[in-house]
Design a protein around this motif. Sequence first.
Motif, PDB file in Angstrom:
ATOM      1  N   GLU A 304       0.826  -1.208   0.000  1.00 31.04           N
ATOM      2  CA  GLU A 304       0.000   0.000   0.000  1.00 31.04           C
ATOM      3  C   GLU A 304       0.861   1.259   0.000  1.00 31.04           C
ATOM      4  N   ALA A 305       1.968   1.204   0.753  1.00 32.91           N
ATOM      5  CA  ALA A 305       2.871   2.365   0.833  1.00 32.91           C
ATOM      6  C   ALA A 305       3.472   2.669  -0.533  1.00 32.91           C
ATOM      7  N   ASN A 306       3.888   1.629  -1.249  1.00 26.92           N
ATOM      8  CA  ASN A 306       4.496   1.853  -2.554  1.00 26.92           C
ATOM      9  C   ASN A 306       3.470   2.351  -3.566  1.00 26.92           C
ATOM     10  N   GLN A 307       2.243   1.834  -3.478  1.00 25.35           N
ATOM     11  CA  GLN A 307       1.204   2.283  -4.398  1.00 25.35           C
ATOM     12  C   GLN A 307       0.872   3.762  -4.179  1.00 25.35           C
ATOM     13  N   LYS A 308       0.852   4.194  -2.918  1.00 25.87           N
ATOM     14  CA  LYS A 308       0.626   5.606  -2.618  1.00 25.87           C
ATOM     15  C   LYS A 308       1.773   6.454  -3.181  1.00 25.87           C
ATOM     16  N   PHE A 309       2.997   5.931  -3.029  1.00 24.82           N
ATOM     17  CA  PHE A 309       4.192   6.614  -3.544  1.00 24.82           C
ATOM     18  C   PHE A 309       4.107   6.788  -5.060  1.00 24.82           C
ATOM     19  N   LEU A 310       3.701   5.715  -5.758  1.00 25.26           N
ATOM     20  CA  LEU A 310       3.617   5.760  -7.223  1.00 25.26           C
ATOM     21  C   LEU A 310       2.540   6.725  -7.695  1.00 25.26           C
ATOM     22  N   LYS A 311       1.394   6.715  -7.022  1.00 23.19           N
ATOM     23  CA  LYS A 311       0.296   7.604  -7.415  1.00 23.19           C
ATOM     24  C   LYS A 311       0.673   9.064  -7.211  1.00 23.19           C
ATOM     25  N   LYS A 312       1.325   9.345  -6.078  1.00 20.44           N
ATOM     26  CA  LYS A 312       1.768  10.719  -5.822  1.00 20.44           C
ATOM     27  C   LYS A 312       2.806  11.150  -6.855  1.00 20.44           C
ATOM     28  N   LEU A 313       3.745  10.245  -7.154  1.00 24.83           N
ATOM     29  CA  LEU A 313       4.782  10.548  -8.144  1.00 24.83           C
ATOM     30  C   LEU A 313       4.160  10.825  -9.501  1.00 24.83           C
ATOM     31  N   LYS A 314       3.187  10.028  -9.883  1.00 28.56           N
ATOM     32  CA  LYS A 314       2.517  10.219 -11.170  1.00 28.56           C
ATOM     33  C   LYS A 314       1.824  11.577 -11.224  1.00 28.56           C
ATOM     34  N   ASN A 315       1.158  11.957 -10.154  1.00 26.81           N
ATOM     35  CA  ASN A 315       0.479  13.257 -10.121  1.00 26.81           C
ATOM     36  C   ASN A 315       1.482  14.409 -10.136  1.00 26.81           C
TER      37      ASN A 315
END
Length: 342
Positions: A304-315
Amino acid sequence: MRLKLVNLSELWKMKLRTEIKIHKQEREISHQDSILLMGSCFSDHIGNKLKENKFDVVVNPLGIAYNPISLHQHLSLDYFQLNKNFEDIQLTDELYYHYDFHSKFNSFTKEDFVVHVEKAYQAQLEQLNKKPIVFLTYGTAWVHELKSNQQITNNCHKQPSTLFNKRILSVKEIVNSFISMKKKLESEYGHSFSFIFTISPVRHLKDGFIENQLSKSTLNLAIHQLCSNYKNCSYFPSFEIMVDDLRDYRFYNEDLLHPNDTAIKYIWKQFSNAYFSEKTNKYVQQIEKINQSLHHRPFNIHSEANQKFLKKLKNDIKQFSTESNIDFSEELEQLEDQVLPF
């Protein structure tokens, strides 16, 4: 005899190196510019840094060229001369090659050799059509001429030394060759080009220590004359930074000739400060942070932590791309594949 104690506060004030002060250049580089880098392997180093930071860059499409004459010939090459060159393709040990081109084009068939060179030549033409800033790295003034026709070779392809005469170019030869190339480009494309010169910080000690210094001095004199006569020419002192500012072998690779990663990063920083505007430098800093995040390797990609990281990075990338007008479509596509649909 009493030993004199050293005052540490005075020691820290000592000047332990000679830093080169590089003036801000009038012709600044931005992400809206196209850049064509040609010359020695040092062009590859600077070119790779520019690529990493999302500049529109083409580096040595026709291969590395160490001497100015061969470099100028690559830049001014046209279809007629290219096809004429193909008449002189050589064959040794089942490999086809040409003295004007780098060994990366060497092929088992003449047809493959021609296809590879033509593809590279097309990439050069496409970049020249964008009116790029042209970054030229001169490596050496020493050249090898074929005894058979006095042709200056770009690459000897490990052929017997008895086939060549070795000599050093004169300042006049280098200057006249550049002027001819410059005039031909301006005639063909209908506009002038901006040129940035530098001298490769790599020492060519196979020529000899004294001979290397003579070579670098000849290149420097030629560049000085060109920059004095043409407003659209400037000089970046990568050679001087390496041998005067970073004059310590800890900044070299194990061969003690080529600059290591630390030296390249330092020279890149000096180049950025000289040729980038404050806005462009801020963009570069942001891109370096993005690249660092993109290279992050999590322990669990599905966490979950990595998915949040990826979504924030994408935005963050989308927002920065919109603000800067810099294309991150490839990076966003890669992130899209990593983000889970939940």
